[in-house]
Design a protein around this motif. Structure first.
Motif, PDB file in Angstrom:
ATOM      1  N   TYR A  14      20.966   3.090   3.760  1.00 33.02           N
ATOM      2  CA  TYR A  14      20.434   3.091   5.129  1.00 33.02           C
ATOM      3  C   TYR A  14      21.081   4.207   5.949  1.00 33.02           C
ATOM      4  N   THR A  49       2.061   9.964   3.542  1.00 31.34           N
ATOM      5  CA  THR A  49       2.844   9.502   4.682  1.00 31.34           C
ATOM      6  C   THR A  49       2.874  10.551   5.776  1.00 31.34           C
ATOM      7  N   SER A  51       5.179  11.316   9.257  1.00 30.02           N
ATOM      8  CA  SER A  51       6.437  10.927   9.895  1.00 30.02           C
ATOM      9  C   SER A  51       6.589  11.624  11.235  1.00 30.02           C
ATOM     10  N   LYS A  63       7.536   6.192   9.982  1.00 33.20           N
ATOM     11  CA  LYS A  63       6.724   6.638   8.848  1.00 33.20           C
ATOM     12  C   LYS A  63       5.486   5.749   8.790  1.00 33.20           C
ATOM     13  N   THR A  65       2.228   5.118   6.340  1.00 35.71           N
ATOM     14  CA  THR A  65       1.723   5.405   4.999  1.00 35.71           C
ATOM     15  C   THR A  65       0.361   4.759   4.805  1.00 35.71           C
ATOM     16  N   ALA A  78       0.758   1.139   6.466  1.00 35.86           N
ATOM     17  CA  ALA A  78       2.073   0.502   6.596  1.00 35.86           C
ATOM     18  C   ALA A  78       2.924   1.363   7.514  1.00 35.86           C
ATOM     19  N   ASN A  80       6.801   1.915   8.973  1.00 33.17           N
ATOM     20  CA  ASN A  80       8.230   1.634   8.823  1.00 33.17           C
ATOM     21  C   ASN A  80       8.958   2.477   9.851  1.00 33.17           C
ATOM     22  N   TYR A  82      12.727   3.180  11.942  1.00 31.72           N
ATOM     23  CA  TYR A  82      14.175   3.017  11.866  1.00 31.72           C
ATOM     24  C   TYR A  82      14.801   3.573  13.140  1.00 31.72           C
ATOM     25  N   CYS A  89      15.322  -2.034  12.479  1.00 33.42           N
ATOM     26  CA  CYS A  89      14.159  -1.478  11.812  1.00 33.42           C
ATOM     27  C   CYS A  89      12.949  -2.336  12.154  1.00 33.42           C
ATOM     28  N   ASN A  91       8.894  -3.096  10.629  1.00 37.18           N
ATOM     29  CA  ASN A  91       7.926  -2.871   9.559  1.00 37.18           C
ATOM     30  C   ASN A  91       6.695  -3.740   9.810  1.00 37.18           C
ATOM     31  N   ARG A  92       5.526  -3.129   9.798  1.00 37.05           N
ATOM     32  CA  ARG A  92       4.273  -3.857   9.989  1.00 37.05           C
ATOM     33  C   ARG A  92       3.157  -3.156   9.223  1.00 37.05           C
ATOM     34  N   ARG A  93       2.028  -3.869   9.078  1.00 41.07           N
ATOM     35  CA  ARG A  93       0.823  -3.297   8.482  1.00 41.07           C
ATOM     36  C   ARG A  93      -0.292  -3.358   9.523  1.00 41.07           C
TER      37      ARG A  93
END
Length: 128
Positions: A14, A49, A51, A63, A65, A78, A80, A82, A89, A91-93
């Motif tokens: 990380y 991806t 970014s 990011k 993707t 997706a 992500n 950070y 962090c 994270n989701r879709r």
């Protein structure tokens, strides 16, 4: 002992990612980048991806993707993210790239009692 070693490995990975995100200098999410990403959406292939850096209260590396995996249907993207200043962090879709970008622009707000700053990408792009 195995858990402690595994945790150190995850923490080290990380920290290396955060260092890379800080030093590489990804573009800041702004109107021109939002327009460009939406224009290129049709050309983004599965697994590709995009970014960028996002500043909410702290700088974030994000990011997005394209997945197009039937396993995750109807979700196609997706996200992500950070935080670069503290260990957070996100994270989701999402079903569309527009929804993913809009959630970023609204600071990842998931609190129903706090109103989103933007209700659509069009509103964001038209605002001065």
């Amino acid at each position: 002992m195995v858990r402690r070693t595994a945790f150190r490995g995850i923490l080290t990975e990380y920290c290396c990612h955060i260092k890379h995100y800080r030093e590489y200098g990804y573009p800041l999410l702004d109107r021109s980048l939002v327009k460009k990403m939406l224009e290129e959406e049709e050309r983004i292939t599965k697994g590709e991806t995009r970014s960028f850096t996002l500043r909410i209260h702290f700088p974030w590396h994000v990011k997005i993707t394209k997945e197009d995996n039937p396993e995750y249907a109807p979700y196609r993207y997706a996200l992500n993210a950070y935080c670069l200043d503290n260990p957070q962090c996100f994270n989701r879709r999402y079903t569309t790239l527009e929804k993913a970008l809009l959630h970023c622009l609204n600071g990842f707000n998931e609190n129903a009692t706090i109103k989103d700053r933007y209700h659509s990408i069009g509103e964001y792009l038209l605002q001065k």
